[in-house]
Design a protein around this motif. Structure first.
Motif, PDB file in Angstrom:
ATOM      1  N   ALA A  99       0.863  -1.183   0.000  1.00 30.89           N
ATOM      2  CA  ALA A  99       0.000   0.000   0.000  1.00 30.89           C
ATOM      3  C   ALA A  99       0.893   1.224   0.000  1.00 30.89           C
ATOM      4  O   ALA A  99       2.027   1.181   0.481  1.00 30.89           O
ATOM      5  CB  ALA A  99      -0.936   0.016   1.207  1.00 30.89           C
ATOM      6  N   PRO A 157      -2.597  -0.398  -3.817  1.00 32.66           N
ATOM      7  CA  PRO A 157      -3.464   0.769  -3.634  1.00 32.66           C
ATOM      8  C   PRO A 157      -2.674   2.003  -3.209  1.00 32.66           C
ATOM      9  O   PRO A 157      -1.715   1.906  -2.427  1.00 32.66           O
ATOM     10  CB  PRO A 157      -4.421   0.334  -2.518  1.00 32.66           C
ATOM     11  CG  PRO A 157      -4.382  -1.149  -2.531  1.00 32.66           C
ATOM     12  CD  PRO A 157      -2.986  -1.513  -2.937  1.00 32.66           C
ATOM     13  N   GLU A 194      -3.686  -1.375   7.412  1.00 34.20           N
ATOM     14  CA  GLU A 194      -4.757  -2.384   7.400  1.00 34.20           C
ATOM     15  C   GLU A 194      -4.768  -3.156   6.077  1.00 34.20           C
ATOM     16  O   GLU A 194      -4.860  -4.391   6.056  1.00 34.20           O
ATOM     17  CB  GLU A 194      -6.111  -1.712   7.628  1.00 34.20           C
ATOM     18  CG  GLU A 194      -7.280  -2.686   7.616  1.00 34.20           C
ATOM     19  CD  GLU A 194      -8.623  -2.002   7.807  1.00 34.20           C
ATOM     20  OE1 GLU A 194      -9.658  -2.702   7.705  1.00 34.20           O
ATOM     21  OE2 GLU A 194      -8.650  -0.782   8.036  1.00 34.20           O
ATOM     22  N   ILE A 195      -4.670  -2.431   4.972  1.00 34.29           N
ATOM     23  CA  ILE A 195      -4.651  -3.078   3.663  1.00 34.29           C
ATOM     24  C   ILE A 195      -3.433  -3.984   3.524  1.00 34.29           C
ATOM     25  O   ILE A 195      -3.514  -5.072   2.933  1.00 34.29           O
ATOM     26  CB  ILE A 195      -4.675  -2.011   2.552  1.00 34.29           C
ATOM     27  CG1 ILE A 195      -6.023  -1.287   2.543  1.00 34.29           C
ATOM     28  CG2 ILE A 195      -4.396  -2.634   1.177  1.00 34.29           C
ATOM     29  CD1 ILE A 195      -6.063  -0.069   1.636  1.00 34.29           C
ATOM     30  N   LYS A 223      -3.697  -7.675   4.302  1.00 34.09           N
ATOM     31  CA  LYS A 223      -4.507  -8.546   3.452  1.00 34.09           C
ATOM     32  C   LYS A 223      -3.623  -9.174   2.368  1.00 34.09           C
ATOM     33  O   LYS A 223      -2.493  -8.738   2.134  1.00 34.09           O
ATOM     34  CB  LYS A 223      -5.642  -7.734   2.798  1.00 34.09           C
ATOM     35  CG  LYS A 223      -6.538  -6.995   3.791  1.00 34.09           C
ATOM     36  CD  LYS A 223      -7.249  -7.938   4.729  1.00 34.09           C
ATOM     37  CE  LYS A 223      -8.337  -7.239   5.540  1.00 34.09           C
ATOM     38  NZ  LYS A 223      -7.809  -6.291   6.546  1.00 34.09           N
ATOM     39  N   VAL A 250      -5.489  -8.036  -3.245  1.00 36.30           N
ATOM     40  CA  VAL A 250      -5.619  -6.576  -3.291  1.00 36.30           C
ATOM     41  C   VAL A 250      -5.221  -6.055  -4.662  1.00 36.30           C
ATOM     42  O   VAL A 250      -5.916  -5.219  -5.262  1.00 36.30           O
ATOM     43  CB  VAL A 250      -4.767  -5.927  -2.181  1.00 36.30           C
ATOM     44  CG1 VAL A 250      -4.712  -4.416  -2.364  1.00 36.30           C
ATOM     45  CG2 VAL A 250      -5.340  -6.255  -0.804  1.00 36.30           C
ATOM     46  N   LYS A 258      -7.691  -4.135  -7.399  1.00 36.02           N
ATOM     47  CA  LYS A 258      -7.411  -2.823  -8.006  1.00 36.02           C
ATOM     48  C   LYS A 258      -7.477  -2.920  -9.520  1.00 36.02           C
ATOM     49  O   LYS A 258      -8.089  -2.071 -10.181  1.00 36.02           O
ATOM     50  CB  LYS A 258      -6.039  -2.314  -7.561  1.00 36.02           C
ATOM     51  CG  LYS A 258      -5.641  -1.010  -8.253  1.00 36.02           C
ATOM     52  CD  LYS A 258      -4.419  -0.366  -7.647  1.00 36.02           C
ATOM     53  CE  LYS A 258      -4.009   0.887  -8.429  1.00 36.02           C
ATOM     54  NZ  LYS A 258      -2.938   1.662  -7.777  1.00 36.02           N
TER      55      LYS A 258
END
Length: 270
Positions: free
Chosen positions: A52, A106, A203-204, A207, A212, A216
């Motif tokens: 991230a 992300p 938090e992301i 995962k 993820v 995206k």
């Protein structure tokens, strides 16, 4: 010079922080800043350990837009902004917004202070935007007799209805972070947007990076598409690439056991 405009730091948890560091100019965009942002996006796109990204500006503002005086005095003047390298979809100016979509992980923009013109378009290039309630945002190009041309056609239609986009573009009026959130221009507000963006990134990062990245890609390629068959096929193709792989199995194991998952970095950027 461009290396002094943007700092990139990748933490052990896979969260990368990209800081615009021209605080004395409210992180205004000169040629060096453009080049540094492009290099930062390229670096992160090629780093499989990044899960991230947090993008923010140091000092009093996120980014106040173009440093027109600097660009006019540089080699090629402002025409350099419209040049497009062979084979690239985006031109020089558009790359500082569009290239964030090429980063598989992300990207979260933390917005405070002024976020005007090109600065707002950079923020729109992120996947998620968290703004201070009193941040000031504007599609400001009309003030200078121009249209927004830094990739806004690829971002704004996904966020607001066309009438809202036109009103903001035709007037160039300045919005607060709170109003921008109400309109959908930003995701949400927070008194400390950098802390909130960092917490969300962390938090992301916990995962599955495979899932993820796939999510995206799924949304980026289908969100405004009217090709239902291609969109549905992509869902299936991406899912097929996840099922039974180590990170998917690790997510299942963690979900069943309640223990923290242990994920591996993708072999290559997705």
């Amino acid at each position: 010079m461009s290396e002094d405009r943007v700092h990139v730091q990748v933490g052990a948890n896979g969260v990368a922080t990209v800081s615009m560091v021209r605080a004395d100019k409210h992180n205004a965009l000169d040629q060096a800043m453009f080049e540094a942002l492009m290099r930062a996006a390229e670096q992160l796109a090629g780093d499989a350990s990044v899960r991230a990204v947090v993008l923010h500006g140091e000092g009093k503002s996120f980014c106040s837009g173009l440093d027109v005086a600097s660009l006019m005095g540089g080699s090629g003047g402002t025409n350099v902004l419209l040049t497009r390298a062979d084979g690239r979809v985006a031109n020089f100016a558009q790359r500082v917004t569009y290239d964030w979509s090429l980063v598989p992980a992300p990207v979260i923009a933390a917005i405070h202070g002024n976020c005007f013109g090109g600065g707002l378009q950079i923020a729109l290039g992120a996947d998620i935007r968290i703004a201070a309630p009193d941040a000031k945002l504007s599609i400001m190009e009309i003030k200078w007799g121009l249209v927004p041309d830094m990739g806004i056609t690829q971002t704004l239609p996904r966020l607001v209805p066309i009438d809202v986009a036109k009103e903001l573009t035709f007037t160039g009026r300045v919005l607060s972070g709170s109003e921008a959130s109400t309109l959908g221009l930003v995701t949400r507000v927070a008194d400390d947007p950098l802390a909130a963006a960092t917490a969300l990134a962390e938090e992301i990062a916990q995962k599955s990076p495979d899932a993820v990245r796939a999510a995206k890609r799924l949304y980026n390629e289908t969100w405004v598409s009217d090709d239902a068959a291609a969109a549905l096929a992509l869902e299936s193709d991406l899912q097929r690439g996840l099922i039974g792989k180590p990170n998917q199995l690790a997510a299942v194991t963690a979900g069943m056991s309640g223990e923290p998952p242990v994920f591996v970095d993708p072999a290559t950027p997705a």
